[in-house]
Motif scaffolding. Sequence first.
Motif, PDB file in Angstrom:
ATOM      1  N   UNK A 180       0.818  -1.209   0.000  1.00 21.46           N
ATOM      2  CA  UNK A 180       0.000   0.000   0.000  1.00 21.46           C
ATOM      3  C   UNK A 180       0.856   1.266   0.000  1.00 21.46           C
ATOM      4  N   UNK A 181       2.075   1.182   0.544  1.00 21.63           N
ATOM      5  CA  UNK A 181       2.946   2.355   0.599  1.00 21.63           C
ATOM      6  C   UNK A 181       3.545   2.699  -0.765  1.00 21.63           C
ATOM      7  N   UNK A 182       3.376   1.780  -1.722  1.00 25.70           N
ATOM      8  CA  UNK A 182       3.880   2.020  -3.080  1.00 25.70           C
ATOM      9  C   UNK A 182       2.741   2.132  -4.086  1.00 25.70           C
ATOM     10  N   UNK A 183       1.517   2.122  -3.584  1.00 25.66           N
ATOM     11  CA  UNK A 183       0.345   2.141  -4.469  1.00 25.66           C
ATOM     12  C   UNK A 183      -0.132   3.565  -4.740  1.00 25.66           C
ATOM     13  N   UNK A 184      -0.666   3.767  -5.946  1.00 25.87           N
ATOM     14  CA  UNK A 184      -1.331   5.025  -6.289  1.00 25.87           C
ATOM     15  C   UNK A 184      -2.800   4.870  -5.891  1.00 25.87           C
ATOM     16  N   UNK A 185      -3.229   5.581  -4.873  1.00 22.14           N
ATOM     17  CA  UNK A 185      -4.591   5.420  -4.367  1.00 22.14           C
ATOM     18  C   UNK A 185      -5.460   6.606  -4.775  1.00 22.14           C
ATOM     19  N   UNK A 186      -6.664   6.356  -5.245  1.00 19.91           N
ATOM     20  CA  UNK A 186      -7.556   7.443  -5.667  1.00 19.91           C
ATOM     21  C   UNK A 186      -8.237   8.105  -4.466  1.00 19.91           C
ATOM     22  N   UNK A 187      -8.827   9.276  -4.715  1.00 18.12           N
ATOM     23  CA  UNK A 187      -9.578   9.953  -3.647  1.00 18.12           C
ATOM     24  C   UNK A 187     -10.936   9.303  -3.430  1.00 18.12           C
TER      25      UNK A 187
END
Length: 241
Positions: A180-187
């Motif tokens: 998760x620390x390397x993931x692109x997460x959406x709003x």
Amino acid sequence: MSLSKNHLKLITSLQQKKYRQKHKLFIAEGIKVVEELLKSSLVLEKLFVTSECSFNVPADKTIEVSEVELKKISQLKTPNKVLGLFQIPEQKLVKNNGLVIALDSINDPGNLGTIIRLCDWFGVEQLLCSKDTVDCYNAKVVQASMGSLTRIQINYVDLNSYLSETKSPTFIADMDGENVYKSELPKEGVLIMGNEANGVSKEIKELAKNVISIPRFGVKQETESLNVATATAILLSEFRR
């Protein structure tokens, strides 16, 4: 007015979900929790208070009880001065925007109450629960949510149907997912958290588009998993970062 046998019978029955649904009432205990609920749009049915407590509610809604009587109706080991009966509101239409938390078969009332508080803290307005997730009006859930129950929209839905139809990106938390620390997460999206013992069900896994995980940093790497509420807190923090 004093505590009657009918009051005692009603309050005792509300420990069970089927009677909460039948009477459309739930129990809240403790000064802090009751104060939060009184400030909300929830409708008070009855307040049972000891003489040292006072609340700004109509007299016909208040029943003064002794410590002994409060102990009879309380579900807490140490009764906390006040017990309130509140009406269960009608379920609202599901919101399909923003960041949504979906719970797949969460059993523990403490976990659900904590997740409700986390939604409140991180500004998540919509919490979706599978039909077999613990009832949010369970007294232990109400207690653990500490008033946040009044600020979060909670819907019990068929998760499979909802996830099949939603256009929002969907994420499940799983040990084999992307860091998760390397993931692109959406709003905006749907974060699905699974059962305490078994995680997310196979059917839900097949519907989710993305799989994320919280990496272990311990040297021995022997810890099997995180508590679901703890994992929810970490993942929400990353979605909001």
